[in-house]
Design a protein around this motif. Structure first.
Motif, mmCIF file in Angstrom:
data_model
loop_
_atom_site.group_PDB
_atom_site.id
_atom_site.type_symbol
_atom_site.label_atom_id
_atom_site.label_comp_id
_atom_site.label_asym_id
_atom_site.label_seq_id
_atom_site.Cartn_x
_atom_site.Cartn_y
_atom_site.Cartn_z
ATOM 1 N N VAL A 52 0.830 -1.185 0.059
ATOM 2 C CA VAL A 52 0.054 0.026 -0.136
ATOM 3 C C VAL A 52 0.793 1.180 0.096
ATOM 4 N N ASN A 53 0.618 2.189 -0.753
ATOM 5 C CA ASN A 53 1.079 3.389 -0.931
ATOM 6 C C ASN A 53 2.732 3.217 -1.483
ATOM 7 N N SER A 54 2.971 2.098 -2.208
ATOM 8 C CA SER A 54 4.278 1.933 -2.591
ATOM 9 C C SER A 54 4.208 1.269 -3.887
ATOM 10 N N ILE A 55 3.821 -0.101 -4.291
ATOM 11 C CA ILE A 55 3.778 -0.705 -5.307
ATOM 12 C C ILE A 55 2.302 -1.301 -5.579
ATOM 13 N N ILE A 56 1.953 -1.148 -6.589
ATOM 14 C CA ILE A 56 0.660 -1.736 -7.301
ATOM 15 C C ILE A 56 0.861 -2.575 -8.129
ATOM 16 N N ASN A 57 0.339 -3.841 -8.527
ATOM 17 C CA ASN A 57 0.540 -4.590 -9.545
ATOM 18 C C ASN A 57 -1.053 -4.823 -9.961
ATOM 19 N N GLY A 58 -1.416 -4.784 -11.145
ATOM 20 C CA GLY A 58 -2.733 -5.195 -11.723
ATOM 21 C C GLY A 58 -4.001 -4.392 -11.617
ATOM 22 N N VAL A 59 -3.782 -3.307 -10.759
ATOM 23 C CA VAL A 59 -4.722 -2.291 -10.779
ATOM 24 C C VAL A 59 -4.123 -0.768 -10.742
ATOM 25 N N THR A 60 -5.095 0.205 -11.269
ATOM 26 C CA THR A 60 -4.295 1.533 -11.395
ATOM 27 C C THR A 60 -4.106 2.305 -9.991
ATOM 28 N N ASP A 61 -3.182 3.332 -9.951
ATOM 29 C CA ASP A 61 -3.182 4.195 -8.736
ATOM 30 C C ASP A 61 -4.271 5.148 -9.155
ATOM 31 N N TRP A 62 -4.401 6.083 -7.845
ATOM 32 C CA TRP A 62 -5.399 6.949 -7.824
ATOM 33 C C TRP A 62 -5.685 7.942 -8.941
ATOM 34 N N VAL A 63 -4.490 8.442 -9.533
ATOM 35 C CA VAL A 63 -4.691 9.440 -10.818
ATOM 36 C C VAL A 63 -5.155 8.723 -12.139
ATOM 37 N N VAL A 114 -4.528 8.558 4.047
ATOM 38 C CA VAL A 114 -3.294 8.783 3.460
ATOM 39 C C VAL A 114 -3.411 8.158 2.046
ATOM 40 N N PHE A 115 -3.102 8.666 1.028
ATOM 41 C CA PHE A 115 -2.934 7.967 -0.247
ATOM 42 C C PHE A 115 -1.912 9.029 -1.279
ATOM 43 N N LYS A 116 -1.466 8.343 -2.013
ATOM 44 C CA LYS A 116 -0.307 9.126 -2.922
ATOM 45 C C LYS A 116 -1.416 9.762 -3.916
ATOM 46 N N TYR A 117 -1.036 11.254 -4.207
ATOM 47 C CA TYR A 117 -1.566 11.967 -5.060
ATOM 48 C C TYR A 117 -0.505 12.968 -5.729
ATOM 49 N N PRO A 118 -0.485 12.676 -6.795
ATOM 50 C CA PRO A 118 0.479 13.591 -7.532
ATOM 51 C C PRO A 118 0.081 14.853 -8.092
ATOM 52 N N LYS A 119 0.361 16.062 -7.576
ATOM 53 C CA LYS A 119 -0.205 17.405 -7.922
ATOM 54 C C LYS A 119 0.687 17.942 -8.937
ATOM 55 N N ALA A 120 0.088 18.703 -9.735
ATOM 56 C CA ALA A 120 0.809 19.270 -11.104
ATOM 57 C C ALA A 120 2.136 19.452 -11.029
ATOM 58 N N GLY A 121 3.217 18.978 -11.852
ATOM 59 C CA GLY A 121 4.416 19.235 -11.629
ATOM 60 C C GLY A 121 5.239 18.197 -10.741
ATOM 61 N N GLU A 122 4.418 17.362 -9.904
ATOM 62 C CA GLU A 122 5.238 16.431 -9.119
ATOM 63 C C GLU A 122 5.296 15.073 -9.800
ATOM 64 N N ALA A 123 6.097 14.133 -8.871
ATOM 65 C CA ALA A 123 6.408 12.903 -9.581
ATOM 66 C C ALA A 123 5.320 12.130 -9.543
ATOM 67 N N ASN A 124 5.143 11.558 -10.813
ATOM 68 C CA ASN A 124 4.117 10.542 -10.849
ATOM 69 C C ASN A 124 4.432 9.080 -10.752
ATOM 70 N N SER A 125 3.620 8.118 -10.531
ATOM 71 C CA SER A 125 4.085 6.550 -10.475
ATOM 72 C C SER A 125 4.871 6.337 -11.530
ATOM 73 N N GLU A 126 5.916 5.482 -11.350
ATOM 74 C CA GLU A 126 6.800 5.052 -12.568
ATOM 75 C C GLU A 126 5.964 3.571 -12.868
ATOM 76 N N VAL A 127 5.237 3.673 -14.122
ATOM 77 C CA VAL A 127 4.640 2.646 -14.636
ATOM 78 C C VAL A 127 5.414 1.756 -15.555
ATOM 79 N N SER A 128 5.200 0.552 -15.425
ATOM 80 C CA SER A 128 6.006 -0.574 -16.432
ATOM 81 C C SER A 128 4.822 -1.517 -16.715
ATOM 82 N N LEU A 129 5.406 -2.259 -17.976
ATOM 83 C CA LEU A 129 4.430 -3.352 -18.605
ATOM 84 C C LEU A 129 5.322 -4.290 -18.257
#
Length: 723
Positions: free
Chosen positions: A179-190, A238-253
């Motif tokens: 939680v709030n670190s690594i997500i597999n198989g479902v999307t993050d909040w944004v 508490v959850f991960k929320y990237p505001k404009a200009g901040e870091a997004n999740s690093e997504v990989s396939l």
């Protein structure tokens, strides 16, 4: 004397009848649901194309059933499952069928997470054997059958599991979910909020591979909200929320091989700051399509991945000076050619490409927009779509061949037509509405639009409305800043052009949106009828930046979100204020979300035009909102600081002259309460008087119990007092 008494009696009776016929609507009636339209329950077509299934609940017994109905007659033909015949399961709240319709997933005790996501307890039901099996004692997300139904994949606590149906055993295929670190198989909040999907894994057609996305949220800043509840101490979300200009999740396939039980990361290029908004298997064995969008969202690559050797190839690149819209329209035909939609010629249209990405034909063309793509029927070689060919406030449904010939309009009435097609495109259910017609549902043949039967209308609603003598919603246009803008107006039922009336303007104005359409009253429209009864004129104008009038009209707001939209609202208000029956000194404006942002700007930058404003759940600085939405239209704050700050109301509080009400829910995970609290502090430090209200623990919709009634009572009183 006797004659006089009879005359007086008749006059009293006439007055009594008139009073009973001319009722004034109340807020309690609106929010009790008295004026709600009846809608057709969401239908799921069976593969045979002539039947559909519906989830039914028996209010007396509490049992749930999935029943099958005939499209042609509307009669129930059979029942697939009924909990009265099952042991250990009294009811369920949702269901899904396997691809071959031999099995079913039944969801119980669902628990919402965010707007689209939830988790639940699931059961597997075998339709032929009537056997019921509990998938897990755990609440899981997005369970999905493999094509042969032998397995299920699902997500639990950010990890993907594969369940063997026959062996009743599960295997965990990712181990690093947290939680709030690594997500597999479902999307993050944004991703869920702005790209509109939750399940981020796909079985291939053989069922021997699973493609999935992995989100590394480590660098994404956390946002927290207090949940006040009813206890002695509040809890904290508490959850991960990237505001404009901040870091997004690093997504990989990644690609999981069922036989070897190994996962391989797919190399999609050197750039790591990108989005993967869609993955979809093509019709070619073991070829996955992946859409990769750069962070600026002005270039989208369609990439094919070979699931055997994991090589990649860019098939198509879509570029735009502003941004590229992500859709679910990609459709692969039998030869792996594909349907694609694009605004590349200035309007949204349908294109056909071969399997190598070479353009075969532009299927639709013209100075109008394709507003919905319904799908492709390989038997007739026809595509089905919805468009604005009959004007931007209207929608009609058409079919056309892939070479762009043989176009047929298959709906007849002028207004908003929405189609829901059967699986094999034999039938479609048309949902029709216009400004004077509440929703009507009818069944038609897809090949020619011929009416098969009427399904449901809302004539009862029209009867309920009769005693109130509601004013019509009048559609028109207004030329503002060199553009012809769509507008609707609601006037008092006893409107007198020789009098002067205060004007309340509503708008949303968000990119690509539409608030002015040829459709019947929604809930807010009944509130406007109440205000009209009290002597107000209500109007709505769709200015530049809104949708369905071409890319140039929509995308002119790029990098200046709020600038041109506000100019059009101010100019429209001034033009309406010149009418003999509008009091130019009594013009107000209100809106919700993006509309709240606009209303806030209007009372500040338009302080000589607007005397009053109400902003509900407003963005007050684009620096506070999320990356995907905000940067799509504004790039980053680091690149476009002036665009962010000049158009954000929080930086213009010194201009407040009129009456201002700002409202927010404290549990809003989308537009955070931070927006209002920072705005309030800025107004206080500027020594500006205003009104405000906070609704505890309410999300972006601000509803539940009497919440909406309370909110609209507050807004009504504010309008009556200040406009």
């Amino acid at each position: 004397m006797r004659f006089s008494k009879i005359l007086v009696l008749l006059m009293m009776m006439a007055a009594s009848v008139a009073t009973s016929q001319e009722k004034n609507i109340t807020l309690e009636e609106i929010w009790s649901g008295k004026f709600s339209q009846q809608h057709l329950q969401s239908l799921q077509s069976l593969n045979n194309g002539v039947e559909y299934v519906v989830l039914n609940h028996d209010p007396d017994s509490g049992n749930s059933s999935v029943d099958v109905y005939s499209y042609e007659t509307g009669e129930k033909t059979r029942t697939l499952v009924d909990t009265k015949d099952l042991k250990g399961l009294k009811s369920f709240q949702a269901f899904s069928l396997s691809q071959d319709e031999s099995k079913m997933l039944l969801a119980t005790d669902p628990q919402p997470i965010y707007r689209r996501s939830s988790k639940a307890i699931f059961y597997i039901f075998d339709i032929k054997s009537k056997k019921l099996t509990k998938l897990s004692d755990k609440k899981v997300q997005e369970p999905t059958f493999s094509p042969d139904n032998s397995k299920l994949a699902y997500v639990f606590e950010n990890n993907i599991y594969v369940y063997d149906v026959a062996g009743h055993s599960e295997k965990q295929i990712t181990k690093d979910g947290k939680v709030n670190s690594i997500i597999n198989g479902v999307t993050d909040w944004v991703y869920e909020e702005e790209l509109g999907f939750v399940r981020a894994f796909q079985w291939n057609y053989k069922g021997d591979k699973i493609a999935f996305l992995r989100f590394d949220e480590a660098k994404v800043p956390e946002f927290s909200m207090d949940i006040f509840g009813g206890g002695l101490y509040p809890s904290e979300l508490v959850f991960k929320y990237p505001k404009a200009g901040e870091a997004n999740s690093e997504v990989s396939l990644h690609m999981y091989d069922v036989a070897s039980e190994e996962s391989t990361e797919i190399n999609l290029g050197d750039d790591k700051d990108f989005y993967i908004p869609r993955i979809k298997w093509t019709n070619k064995d073991n070829v996955l399509s992946v859409q990769v969008l750069n962070r600026h969202q002005d270039q989208l690559d369609l990439i094919f991945v070979d699931a055997e050797d994991y090589t990649t190839k860019v098939i198509l690149t879509e570029k735009d000076e502003a941004y590229v819209d992500v859709t679910d329209n990609l459709t692969f035909l039998e030869d792996n050619s594909f349907i694609w939609t694009s605004e590349r010629d200035g309007y949204n249209h349908i294109y056909l490409y071969d399997e190598n990405g070479k353009l075969k034909s532009q299927v639709t063309t013209g100075n109008w927009e394709v507003t919905n793509y319904y799908g492709y029927d390989n038997k007739s070689n026809r595509l089905f779509y919805q468009s604005t060919e009959n004007g931007s406030v209207n929608r009609d449904v058409y079919s056309i061949k892939t070479n762009g010939k043989g176009k047929k309009r298959i709906t007849e009435k002028t207004g908003i037509n929405n189609a829901d097609f059967s699986a094999d495109f034999t039938y479609f259910i048309n949902a029709f509405t216009s400004t004077d017609t509440p929703m009507q549902y009818t069944l038609h043949l897809a090949k020619n639009g011929k009416l098969v039967r009427e399904i449901k209308n809302n004539e009862e609603l029209l009867e309920v409305e009769k005693p109130y003598h509601f004013s019509p919603k009048e559609l028109s246009t207004l030329v503002v800043n060199g553009n012809e803008l769509n507008m609707w107006t609601i006037k008092p039922s006893d409107f007198d052009a020789s009098k002067k009336y205060p004007l309340l303007m509503f708008q949303y104005s968000g990119p690509g949106s539409q608030s002015v359409s040829n459709s019947y009253f929604n809930t807010n429209d009944y509130w406007y009828q109440l205000l009209a009864d009290k002597g107000y004129i209500i109007a709505c104008v769709d200015g530049r930046g809104t949708g369905f009038k071409g890319a140039e009209f929509k995308k002119i707001t790029q990098n200046e979100l709020g600038k041109y939209e506000l100019e059009d609202q101010i100019a429209a208000a001034k033009k309406l204020g010149e009418l003999d029956y509008i009091d130019a000194d009594r013009i107000g404006i209100w809106g919700w979300s993006f509309g709240g942002f606009m209303a806030s700007n209007a009372i500040l930058k338009g302080n000589n035009t607007f005397a009053m404003a109400i902003a509900v759940a407003p963005v007050t600085s684009w620096r506070f909102y999320d990356t995907i939405y905000t940067e799509r239209f504004m790039t980053t704050p680091q690149e476009n600081a002036s665009g962010y700050d000049e158009n954000s109301p929080i930086n213009h509080v010194d201009k407040l002259k009129g009456d201002f009400l700002i409202v927010h829910g404290s549990g809003d995970d989308n537009v955070h309460l931070q927006n209002t609290m920072r705005m309030v502090e800025a107004l206080i430090q500027a020594n500006k008087q205003f009104d405000w209200a906070i609704y505890p623990d309410k999300n972006h919709g601000i509803y539940g119990g009497n919440t909406r009634l309370h909110l609209y009572t507050k807004m009504t009183n504010f309008i009556k007092e200040h406009l």
